[in-house]
Design a protein around this motif. Sequence first.
Motif, PDB file in Angstrom:
ATOM      1  N   PRO A   1      77.450 126.318 -40.129  1.00  0.00           N
ATOM      2  CA  PRO A   1      78.338 125.825 -39.068  1.00  0.00           C
ATOM      3  C   PRO A   1      77.645 125.615 -37.737  1.00  0.00           C
ATOM      4  O   PRO A   1      77.965 124.667 -37.009  1.00  0.00           O
ATOM      5  N   HIS A   2      76.703 126.491 -37.406  1.00  0.00           N
ATOM      6  CA  HIS A   2      75.996 126.370 -36.131  1.00  0.00           C
ATOM      7  C   HIS A   2      75.254 125.037 -36.042  1.00  0.00           C
ATOM      8  O   HIS A   2      75.303 124.344 -35.025  1.00  0.00           O
ATOM      9  N   VAL A   3      74.564 124.673 -37.114  1.00  0.00           N
ATOM     10  CA  VAL A   3      73.828 123.408 -37.142  1.00  0.00           C
ATOM     11  C   VAL A   3      74.806 122.229 -37.160  1.00  0.00           C
ATOM     12  O   VAL A   3      74.597 121.222 -36.464  1.00  0.00           O
ATOM     13  N   THR A   4      75.865 122.349 -37.932  1.00  0.00           N
ATOM     14  CA  THR A   4      76.868 121.283 -38.003  1.00  0.00           C
ATOM     15  C   THR A   4      77.450 120.976 -36.631  1.00  0.00           C
ATOM     16  O   THR A   4      77.583 119.808 -36.231  1.00  0.00           O
ATOM     17  N   ALA A   5      77.793 122.026 -35.895  1.00  0.00           N
ATOM     18  CA  ALA A   5      78.400 121.837 -34.578  1.00  0.00           C
ATOM     19  C   ALA A   5      77.444 121.131 -33.615  1.00  0.00           C
ATOM     20  O   ALA A   5      77.853 120.228 -32.871  1.00  0.00           O
ATOM     21  N   ARG A   6      76.178 121.519 -33.622  1.00  0.00           N
ATOM     22  CA  ARG A   6      75.223 120.921 -32.690  1.00  0.00           C
ATOM     23  C   ARG A   6      74.964 119.448 -33.009  1.00  0.00           C
ATOM     24  O   ARG A   6      74.890 118.607 -32.110  1.00  0.00           O
ATOM     25  N   ILE A   7      74.824 119.131 -34.283  1.00  0.00           N
ATOM     26  CA  ILE A   7      74.577 117.738 -34.650  1.00  0.00           C
ATOM     27  C   ILE A   7      75.817 116.884 -34.380  1.00  0.00           C
ATOM     28  O   ILE A   7      75.715 115.756 -33.893  1.00  0.00           O
ATOM     29  N   ASP A   8      76.995 117.430 -34.672  1.00  0.00           N
ATOM     30  CA  ASP A   8      78.227 116.679 -34.399  1.00  0.00           C
ATOM     31  C   ASP A   8      78.405 116.424 -32.909  1.00  0.00           C
ATOM     32  O   ASP A   8      78.841 115.337 -32.502  1.00  0.00           O
ATOM     33  N   ARG A   9      78.076 117.417 -32.075  1.00  0.00           N
ATOM     34  CA  ARG A   9      78.187 117.226 -30.631  1.00  0.00           C
ATOM     35  C   ARG A   9      77.234 116.148 -30.142  1.00  0.00           C
ATOM     36  O   ARG A   9      77.538 115.408 -29.212  1.00  0.00           O
ATOM     37  N   PHE A  10      76.086 116.052 -30.805  1.00  0.00           N
ATOM     38  CA  PHE A  10      75.114 115.043 -30.392  1.00  0.00           C
ATOM     39  C   PHE A  10      75.532 113.644 -30.852  1.00  0.00           C
ATOM     40  O   PHE A  10      75.437 112.670 -30.095  1.00  0.00           O
ATOM     41  N   LEU A  11      76.009 113.546 -32.105  1.00  0.00           N
ATOM     42  CA  LEU A  11      76.358 112.232 -32.650  1.00  0.00           C
ATOM     43  C   LEU A  11      77.705 111.732 -32.139  1.00  0.00           C
ATOM     44  O   LEU A  11      77.890 110.525 -31.947  1.00  0.00           O
ATOM     45  N   SER A  12      78.635 112.642 -31.921  1.00  0.00           N
ATOM     46  CA  SER A  12      79.975 112.251 -31.462  1.00  0.00           C
ATOM     47  C   SER A  12      80.376 113.110 -30.264  1.00  0.00           C
ATOM     48  O   SER A  12      81.154 114.073 -30.400  1.00  0.00           O
ATOM     49  N   PRO A  13      79.834 112.818 -29.099  1.00  0.00           N
ATOM     50  CA  PRO A  13      80.099 113.662 -27.932  1.00  0.00           C
ATOM     51  C   PRO A  13      81.537 113.583 -27.427  1.00  0.00           C
ATOM     52  O   PRO A  13      81.980 114.464 -26.693  1.00  0.00           O
ATOM     53  N   GLU A  14      82.270 112.536 -27.814  1.00  0.00           N
ATOM     54  CA  GLU A  14      83.648 112.408 -27.335  1.00  0.00           C
ATOM     55  C   GLU A  14      84.497 113.563 -27.856  1.00  0.00           C
ATOM     56  O   GLU A  14      84.632 113.773 -29.051  1.00  0.00           O
ATOM     57  N   GLY A  15      85.086 114.311 -26.938  1.00  0.00           N
ATOM     58  CA  GLY A  15      85.955 115.409 -27.323  1.00  0.00           C
ATOM     59  C   GLY A  15      85.215 116.687 -27.669  1.00  0.00           C
ATOM     60  O   GLY A  15      85.852 117.710 -27.920  1.00  0.00           O
ATOM     61  N   ALA A  16      83.886 116.667 -27.710  1.00  0.00           N
ATOM     62  CA  ALA A  16      83.115 117.863 -28.047  1.00  0.00           C
ATOM     63  C   ALA A  16      82.682 118.580 -26.767  1.00  0.00           C
ATOM     64  O   ALA A  16      82.746 118.035 -25.666  1.00  0.00           O
ATOM     65  N   ASP A  17      82.235 119.812 -26.934  1.00  0.00           N
ATOM     66  CA  ASP A  17      81.764 120.596 -25.802  1.00  0.00           C
ATOM     67  C   ASP A  17      80.310 120.233 -25.498  1.00  0.00           C
ATOM     68  O   ASP A  17      79.379 120.779 -26.092  1.00  0.00           O
ATOM     69  N   THR A  18      80.112 119.290 -24.589  1.00  0.00           N
ATOM     70  CA  THR A  18      78.765 118.856 -24.199  1.00  0.00           C
ATOM     71  C   THR A  18      78.520 119.182 -22.728  1.00  0.00           C
ATOM     72  O   THR A  18      77.843 118.439 -22.016  1.00  0.00           O
ATOM     73  N   PHE A  19      79.078 120.314 -22.289  1.00  0.00           N
ATOM     74  CA  PHE A  19      79.042 120.645 -20.869  1.00  0.00           C
ATOM     75  C   PHE A  19      77.611 120.748 -20.339  1.00  0.00           C
ATOM     76  O   PHE A  19      77.284 120.199 -19.280  1.00  0.00           O
ATOM     77  N   GLN A  20      76.730 121.445 -21.077  1.00  0.00           N
ATOM     78  CA  GLN A  20      75.375 121.674 -20.559  1.00  0.00           C
ATOM     79  C   GLN A  20      74.586 120.376 -20.441  1.00  0.00           C
ATOM     80  O   GLN A  20      73.963 120.112 -19.404  1.00  0.00           O
ATOM     81  N   VAL A  21      74.585 119.555 -21.486  1.00  0.00           N
ATOM     82  CA  VAL A  21      73.793 118.326 -21.424  1.00  0.00           C
ATOM     83  C   VAL A  21      74.391 117.341 -20.422  1.00  0.00           C
ATOM     84  O   VAL A  21      73.662 116.602 -19.744  1.00  0.00           O
ATOM     85  N   ASP A  22      75.716 117.322 -20.309  1.00  0.00           N
ATOM     86  CA  ASP A  22      76.348 116.440 -19.315  1.00  0.00           C
ATOM     87  C   ASP A  22      76.006 116.893 -17.898  1.00  0.00           C
ATOM     88  O   ASP A  22      75.716 116.066 -17.019  1.00  0.00           O
TER      89      ASP A  22
END
Length: 390
Positions: A209-230
């Motif tokens: 799950p940890h890897v899934t969440a990070r890749i999903d946030r990168f590929l589909s940032p809409e609606g995901a928690d991308t606070f740090q990179v943003d």
Amino acid sequence: MASRTERSAFNSWWWTVDRLMLVTILALMLIGIVLLLAASPAVAERIGIHDMFHFVNRQAILIPPALAIMVGVSFLSPRSIRRLALAVFLVSIMLVVATLLFGAEIKGSRRWIVGIQPSEFLKPAFVILAAWLFSENVKRPDVPGNILAILLLAWSAGLLIMQPDFGQTMLISIVWGALFFMAGLHWFWMVGLGGVGAGGILLAYQFIPHVTARIDRFLSPEGADTFQVDTARDAFLSGGWFGKGPGEGTYKLILPDCHTDFIIAVTGEEFGLLFVMVLVGMFALIVLRGLWHAYRLEDPFCRFATAGLTLLFGLQSTINLMVNLHMVPAKGMTLPFISYGGSSLISVAYGMGMVLALTRRRPRTDMIASAFSFRDRQRGATVAGVGLTS
């Protein structure tokens, strides 16, 4: 200034070491303290540490031992480097196992024990041992160096995945693959190994799950928690070309890891993109000098080890910068000599000390002696220093 004619260990070192690389590394260490002075007080205040300069002071205390390790290792011969790397690797492996058994779980991973991150020290030692095995296979085809190198990767990567630490696993795997290619691996096998790596990433994406969440946030940032990179991206945009000035940044007040993984974002806001480009140029200079030396070295071990350690340094720097620019999924990877972290600082200093040692200009007589040793081994003579005891 030391005289060329004066006979001493320091003179022999000073006139043979890559002084341009050495000065650049020292400059990065000093710049790292300055950037921590700008970024870390906000973190200390946010997490409730009374001393605002807590992280700066701890990093500054580790600079002298890191410098001593780097310079001390740079005096070593290639044989001593191999022996030391074997010892460091074995101790690191034992500490990684101890971390899995007794280490505290932080953010879903077990990577720390008694304030040390053993995987940081595992990396440079792993590169040296892999280079050693590949070089032995090149010099003596009857030695199963490539097979042992595969087992070495499987052993090391398996323990790192158990932590789990996929960033470090990917890093050592890429460097290992580059060394295997340098050792003469056919393109067919390179494609096969690449397929195995891609398959491993897919399996991790499917079942962890940890890897899934990070890749999903990168590929589909809409609606995901991308606070740090943003926030990191906004910090770069806020600073512009020339920055707001030291201490004038505001995004560091809300950026959680601004003293470690995202310190370059604080640098961009306060010192500007031009200064960031200068930093990138300094990292590029170290990498290019290391690869240039590796190209010119005649001894296979020195060539492989120098190239591997340089790639390790360059890839880690590149991944950190790309994470800050949201070009790759987020990884817990520090910027060498700049980010806060004692294990990282000491480990990188150890690795670059080995690069300085392996790239020192040695007398032609040493190379001739090495050539005679290689010829004797081909004839079946027993020569001291061959194999895993050399």
